[in-house]
Write an enzyme that holds these catalytic residues in place. Structure first.
Site, mmCIF file in Angstrom:
data_model
loop_
_atom_site.group_PDB
_atom_site.id
_atom_site.type_symbol
_atom_site.label_atom_id
_atom_site.label_comp_id
_atom_site.label_asym_id
_atom_site.label_seq_id
_atom_site.Cartn_x
_atom_site.Cartn_y
_atom_site.Cartn_z
ATOM 1 N N GLY A 211 -1.897 -14.097 -0.642
ATOM 2 C CA GLY A 211 -1.567 -13.135 0.405
ATOM 3 C C GLY A 211 -0.865 -13.772 1.584
ATOM 4 O O GLY A 211 0.315 -14.136 1.508
ATOM 5 N N CYS B 276 -9.023 -0.485 2.842
ATOM 6 C CA CYS B 276 -8.126 -0.824 3.948
ATOM 7 C C CYS B 276 -8.793 -0.536 5.281
ATOM 8 O O CYS B 276 -9.154 0.605 5.567
ATOM 9 C CB CYS B 276 -6.831 -0.037 3.859
ATOM 10 S SG CYS B 276 -5.707 -0.499 5.187
ATOM 11 N N GLY C 61 -6.374 -14.872 5.565
ATOM 12 C CA GLY C 61 -6.004 -16.280 5.688
ATOM 13 C C GLY C 61 -7.154 -17.227 5.417
ATOM 14 O O GLY C 61 -8.282 -16.810 5.128
ATOM 15 N N LYS D 172 -9.772 -2.384 -5.678
ATOM 16 C CA LYS D 172 -9.841 -3.441 -4.665
ATOM 17 C C LYS D 172 -10.986 -3.185 -3.703
ATOM 18 O O LYS D 172 -11.023 -2.168 -3.016
ATOM 19 C CB LYS D 172 -8.522 -3.512 -3.897
ATOM 20 C CG LYS D 172 -8.461 -4.675 -2.923
ATOM 21 C CD LYS D 172 -7.048 -4.939 -2.476
ATOM 22 C CE LYS D 172 -6.952 -6.102 -1.536
ATOM 23 N NZ LYS D 172 -5.563 -6.287 -1.070
ATOM 24 N N GLY E 95 0.822 -1.201 0.000
ATOM 25 C CA GLY E 95 0.000 0.000 0.000
ATOM 26 C C GLY E 95 0.857 1.252 0.000
ATOM 27 O O GLY E 95 1.695 1.448 0.886
ATOM 28 N N GLY F 260 -8.263 -14.018 -1.019
ATOM 29 C CA GLY F 260 -8.832 -14.186 0.308
ATOM 30 C C GLY F 260 -8.678 -15.630 0.730
ATOM 31 O O GLY F 260 -9.478 -16.477 0.359
HETATM 32 C C1 LIG Z 1 0.055 -7.839 6.893
HETATM 33 C C2 LIG Z 1 -0.900 -7.459 5.820
HETATM 34 C C3 LIG Z 1 -0.796 -6.213 5.200
HETATM 35 C C4 LIG Z 1 -1.674 -5.844 4.204
HETATM 36 N N1 LIG Z 1 -1.534 -4.630 3.585
HETATM 37 C C5 LIG Z 1 -2.365 -4.289 2.553
HETATM 38 C C6 LIG Z 1 -2.197 -3.083 1.826
HETATM 39 O O1 LIG Z 1 -1.288 -2.324 2.079
HETATM 40 N N2 LIG Z 1 -3.082 -2.798 0.833
HETATM 41 C C7 LIG Z 1 -4.104 -3.648 0.505
HETATM 42 O O2 LIG Z 1 -4.868 -3.351 -0.394
HETATM 43 N N3 LIG Z 1 -4.273 -4.815 1.155
HETATM 44 C C8 LIG Z 1 -3.438 -5.154 2.173
HETATM 45 N N4 LIG Z 1 -3.604 -6.348 2.826
HETATM 46 C C9 LIG Z 1 -4.704 -7.238 2.431
HETATM 47 C C10 LIG Z 1 -4.219 -8.300 1.465
HETATM 48 O O3 LIG Z 1 -3.713 -7.741 0.308
HETATM 49 C C11 LIG Z 1 -5.361 -9.272 1.129
HETATM 50 O O4 LIG Z 1 -6.421 -8.522 0.560
HETATM 51 C C12 LIG Z 1 -5.889 -10.006 2.338
HETATM 52 O O5 LIG Z 1 -4.821 -10.371 3.173
HETATM 53 C C13 LIG Z 1 -6.708 -11.249 1.976
HETATM 54 O O6 LIG Z 1 -5.952 -12.194 1.283
HETATM 55 P P1 LIG Z 1 -5.231 -13.456 2.022
HETATM 56 O O7 LIG Z 1 -6.252 -14.099 2.862
HETATM 57 O O8 LIG Z 1 -4.717 -14.292 0.911
HETATM 58 O O9 LIG Z 1 -4.130 -12.865 2.844
HETATM 59 C C14 LIG Z 1 -2.702 -6.734 3.825
HETATM 60 C C15 LIG Z 1 -2.808 -7.970 4.444
HETATM 61 C C16 LIG Z 1 -1.935 -8.357 5.422
HETATM 62 C C17 LIG Z 1 -2.083 -9.693 6.061
#
Ligand SMILES: Cc1cc2nc3c(=O)[nH]c(=O)nc-3n(C[C@H](O)[C@H](O)[C@H](O)COP(=O)(O)O)c2cc1C
Ligand SMILES: Cc1cc2nc3c(=O)[nH]c(=O)nc-3n(C[C@H](O)[C@H](O)[C@H](O)COP(=O)(O)OP(=O)(O)OC[C@H]3O[C@@H](n4cnc5c(N)ncnc54)[C@H](O)[C@@H]3O)c2cc1C
Ligand SMILES: Cc1cc2nc3c(=O)[nH]c(=O)nc-3n(C[C@H](O)[C@H](O)[C@H](O)COP(=O)(O)OP(=O)(O)OC[C@H]3O[C@@H](n4cnc5c(N)ncnc54)[C@H](O)[C@@H]3O)c2cc1C
Ligand SMILES: Cc1cc2nc3c(=O)[nH]c(=O)nc-3n(C[C@H](O)[C@H](O)[C@H](O)COP(=O)(O)O)c2cc1C
Ligand code: FES
Ligand code: FES
Lengths: 303, 256, 303, 256
Positions: free
Chosen positions: C265, C130, C217, C165, C46, C243
């Site tokens: 992610g 966010c 997660g 997003k 981000g 997700g």
């Molecule tokens: C530590 C962390 C930091 C994140 N920072 C951002 C970010 O800066 N911008 C954003 O759009 N999503 C951010 N996310 C969200 C992820 O991009 C993603 O949408 C979310 O974790 C769901 O996917 P996952 O379950 O595969 O992790 C972040 C997620 C995590 C865990």
């Protein structure tokens, strides 16, 4: 001795451990495992005006630390409940809530009216949040206007404790909670299941006959807890918290977030005596940390 | 029979083939009476994808030694995990669950099992024998190598086999066996467990031939105790729970 | 050979495996584990107009099959990105998306304008979802009007691929997706994290410095998948799904539900080479089931 | 040093006390160079509540035998699960992670460990010894029974102890030890690991006495490789990642 009694907006609970609708049958299913009189109360399964066969099989899919269900409010209708089931459970020495569902406001009202006549049912839980039925159900719980409408109508005919069960599938659960509070709800319970989906990669088909279903279990706890915390700060009526409570520690988290009592749902499927373990665990926690009265914990999150 | 939750100690865990293993479990307290086709719900701790218990039929019971045996096929993550359990480990079961096969009226009974559906048939035969009946088995497997516990089954009745590749017994699946397709042999009652398509075809055959047929179903379950209504089977009386109204149903009742 | 190429509304992806913003740093953090040129693309963390220190520690709590984070968009601001970081990654042979965040519409616009000048950045992912920042952030993604406003403004200055997003913390994600589509978004990605909370029962304190944080997660996969399925049916622009994707099978579920590509992610934290394992698993699945072209799978859920 | 993911084989798992156990892990391939205070991220499969890896310091390394040792305290579900791992099992690590303690300038160095903070100090001493330095240890424990691996530490330097109940060494915590409170003894550099309050007090003492002091922090981590920004520590240069900018920080840099 730890005091576990809760005054839930007039309704006396001997302790804050209840069970979630649709996960504890009519209580009787658990008699081999649980002394039902030890529970603060239990909420019988979703009851509708008319008999419902529910959705076709398959109705269940396991997910990471959770499960999806698409039961779709299978039940024999409120008349059979009153005539055949109520006589079997009315003697139980605990608080029995009937979970009332409907497709139209009139359904809800007619069902609540009949439950109102049952002497030993001190409360209903108005389910405006079931994601597993086509019409009505969740729709009522996803806008303030429709939530208000159904609560207002039911409030006119239902004279005992009216708990309203909120849907988590919303942008702003606080405004819905406030809306139902304004229409005279005595308490709110949250959360119902999250609308989810699972696909079998092998067959390329949805795992549920209805494609989507309701997610419950440990997986949803962090979101449920956040919602309970937000709602408990924003309403004056008490909050019953649920969603992924598997252990006493989970229950304590909900009390700290502001829940006056909790419901155990999916955990009953995994450990049929989960409620008793959680109850004993709460007592143990209180003793260990010098909490004399469970009411001290409620909403006492430190910063 | 009162249901209970109980920690069993693993007496042994024997791998029978790539896919199957046999668990013998020792109860601390005296076992309750268990009826044929009843099942247990096994708690498989650990993996996030085995959040729920897994239903497994009772394969054998030894009341003197206080043991229950389970015959399990590795179907996915949960059973794979279970296959790694060691002697001495504890395994938590909710049991005994479900209804059971009805008592035979005479010796003209056939016990049919396909694949992991053979599991409940051993105890069923043993149970019926205790009441003086001598069952006949018809067990269907993929090939000769897949045949499970043939000595053990032989102790409780005549065993007929089918294998898909014909490497042992008759060729095809159980439906193709001459026992079911001969005018000379007659059964008054068929008890069966196995894949749904097999059970359905068998059920239709039985109805056609006017043979009473009871099948044990294996619908997906969440609770196993009648609380969740996830395991429903469509019947002429509407949705019935396989875990409490079943797993055994007379095929005449089923809408499938 | 299985074709894994995707035409993502004009943007050519060599395969559908991307990484999620905030979980893959600037890609460089993973160079020891992953040949970055094998990825369909990655989304850098981000980026905001000005430097942000993010939220105080603790920023993380583990939950059942998931985690909460409250990083709060810590980054050095878009200028430092353009001057110092871009030169280090511009040569990478993959599609780099910059995830753009802001507190005001002007912030978003100014940031997007600067990214527009970077030759080797073919796309931005506009983060209107966010949950970890006080002003702006998620708020933009939770109403159609505000989502439209920011997308419209950014569309005027940003000339390349604009992916938006979406937040899952809404009643009706479909209407938000349609709103951003109408304002000229080239694609949508979903989902961002779910607003959640965790409490330490022992200390009675929230586990995160900000009390609430974003849940990611495995735990969220069923809900994310449902949303992708709903949105993919309702919009014409392609959908990037994410997700809780931990395995190739998870990814396949998202393709079947209608996602044209996916993001990995939280899985990167557990297996730093998760992307490559997923990519290889997708290829294996296609071979096993006779899928010659990954595009055949997209939206091909059977009923 | 290039980071990598690698399956190690468990050579042994020894319980040292109710709370502590020692793992020796064998790498298949040659180990990379590991610096003192570097750590590994252990994959603990199974429990839904151990979704993420767990960071554990390198306690010892044997480059000839290709082994790494970990000294672990049972703190919760993940480490409890890890304590049950058996000889021969595989354990997946991401390693080597983090920066490291800086090289000493002379022998006037003190290695301070409190509780499970003693873990990285053994390898640190061994490493420094290889470069010709002789460290002194100051290790703090609850009581005599809690003392870990005293023989092993004694091989690499003089060891001084504190116990809270005075059952061994001096009474109190490491801050109370005469080594740190005597005008006669002087150290040029202190390296420390342990609970934050202890490190902070020690850091303040060091600053007061003009001693260089490096501490190894144990912030909560999600990724361990600088990707998530969850493990940040506030410093005079803003938020720094403990997993990549640390775990070692000069106390002068810390805002705590
Ligand atoms: C530590 C962390 C930091 C994140 N920072 C951002 C970010 O800066 N911008 C954003 O759009 N999503 C951010 N996310 C969200 C992820 O991009 C993603 O949408 C979310 O974790 C769901 O996917 P996952 O379950 O595969 O992790 C972040 C997620 C995590 C865990
Ligand atoms: C009453 C009853 C008795 C049973 N008795 C036995 C037995 O004695 N021996 C035995 O090996 N198995 C038996 N089963 C089936 C067994 O429960 C499943 O194979 C097991 O739950 C799969 O768990 P898993 O985690 O390994 O697989 P999962 O990863 O959960 O699933 C793997 C595959 O198996 C399918 N599956 C999962 N659960 C079931 C189920 N209940 N029925 C059919 N397919 C399923 C899934 O759809 C999936 O395709 C019985 C099932 C029931 C309902
Ligand atoms: C760089 C680094 C090196 C470490 N080295 C060692 C070591 O050599 N030996 C050792 O025994 N431990 C070490 N730790 C601490 C170890 O990582 C935690 O004890 C472990 O992650 C706890 O996991 P759990 O699942 O058992 O406990 P959980 O159930 O996750 O937590 C139990 C309790 O421990 C706390 N906790 C969890 N993780 C940490 C953490 N990272 N730091 C401090 N408290 C934590 C939780 O807040 C909770 O109160 C190290 C930590 C870091 C960051
Ligand atoms: C199988 C099943 C059936 C359910 N049926 C109902 C119902 O009839 N009425 C209702 O309000 N909630 C119903 N629920 C939702 C639960 O009451 C509860 O809100 C939800 O499961 C979250 O709690 P948990 O995570 O503890 O299970 C059902 C849940 C499950 C799993
Ligand atoms: S499995 Fe729950 S009712 Fe049968
Ligand atoms: S733990 Fe992820 S950045 Fe340090």
């Amino acid at each position: 001795m730890v005091n576990l009694n809760i005054d839930f907006n007039g309704l006396k609970l001997k302790n804050p451990v209840l069970t979630a609708s649709g996960t504890f049958g009519y209580g009787l299913e658990f008699e081999d495992f649980v002394d039902l009189s030890r529970l603060g109360g239990f909420i019988v399964k979703g009851t509708t005006l008319l008999h419902r066969e529910g959705n076709p099989y398959p109705r269940m899919a396991e997910t990471a630390a959770g499960m999806l269900n698409a039961v779709g409010l299978q039940n024999k209708g409120v008349k059979v409940f009153c005539d055949d089931i109520y006589p079997k459970i009315e003697h139980l020495n605990t608080n029995i809530f009937v979970n009332v569902s409907g497709s139209t406001v009139d359904d809800y009202v007619a069902t609540a009216e009949m439950i109102n006549e049952l002497t030993n049912i001190p409360a209903i839980e108005l389910n405006i949040s079931c994601p597993n039925v086509k019409e009505g159900g969740m729709a009522f719980g996803t806008s303030c206007a429709s939530a208000e409408e159904v609560v207002k109508a039911v409030r006119q005919v239902y004279k005992k404790h009216l708990m309203v069960k909120l849907s988590p599938n919303v942008t702003d659960i606080v405004s819905i909670a406030q809306a139902v509070e304004n229409q005279g709800a005595d308490s709110v319970s949250l959360v119902n299941t999250f609308l989810g989906m699972a696909i079998d990669a092998k067959t390329r088909k949805p795992k549920l006959s209805t494609i989507t279903g309701g997610l419950s279990g440990s997986a949803i706890k962090p979101i449920a807890l956040r919602m309970v915390w937000q709602v408990a700060k924003a309403v004056k009526i008490p909050v019953c918290g649920l969603g992924g409570i598997m252990t006493a520690e989970d229950a304590i988290e909900f009390f700290l977030a502001g829940a006056s009592c909790i419901q155990v749902g999916t955990a009953n499927f995994i450990e049929p005596d989960a409620t008793i373990k959680i109850l004993e665990g709460i007592e143990y926690y209180c003793k260990k940390y010098g909490v004399k009265d469970i009411n001290e914990l409620i909403g006492s999150l430190r910063s | 029979m009162k249901k209970q939750t109980c920690d069993f100690e693993v007496v042994y865990n024997i791998s029978l083939s790539d896919d199957y293993f046999l668990l013998k479990l020792l109860a601390e307290d005296e076992l309750p009476n268990i009826s044929p086709a009843q099942f247990v719900e096994v708690r498989i701790d650990g993996a996030p994808n085995t959040f729920l218990r897994r239903p497994i039929s009772v394969h054998d019971v030894n009341y003197e030694k206080n043991t229950i045996s389970l015959l399990v096929r590795i179907a996915g993550e949960g059973t794979a995990k279970l296959s790694q359990i060691n002697k001495g480990d504890l395994l938590n079961l909710v049991f005994p669950l479900g209804n059971s096969f009805s008592m035979p009226d005479n010796d003209n009974i056939l016990l049919v099992g396909g694949g992991c559906g053979v599991a409940p048939m051993l105890y069923t035969a043993k149970y019926f024998m205790n009441f003086g009946f001598s069952p006949t088995f018809l067990l269907g497997y993929k090939d000769k190598e897949s045949i499970l516990r043939s000595d053990k089954f032989a102790k409780y009745g005549n065993v007929f086999y089918t294998t898909e590749d014909g490497s042992f017994g008759e060729t095809g699946n159980v439906l193709d066996h001459s026992l079911l397709n001969s005018d000379k042999i007659h059964f008054d009652k068929i008890y069966a467990c196995g894949p749904q398509p097999m059970l359905k075809a068998l059920g239709n055959l039985a109805i056609e031939k006017n043979i009473t047929c009871e099948v044990s179903l294996e619908n997906l379950m969440a609770c196993g105790i009648g609380a969740c209504l996830c395991c429903v089977q469509d019947t002429i009386d509407g949705h019935k729970c396989v875990c409490t109204d079943g797993p055994v149903f007379n095929v005449k009742k089923l809408v499938w």
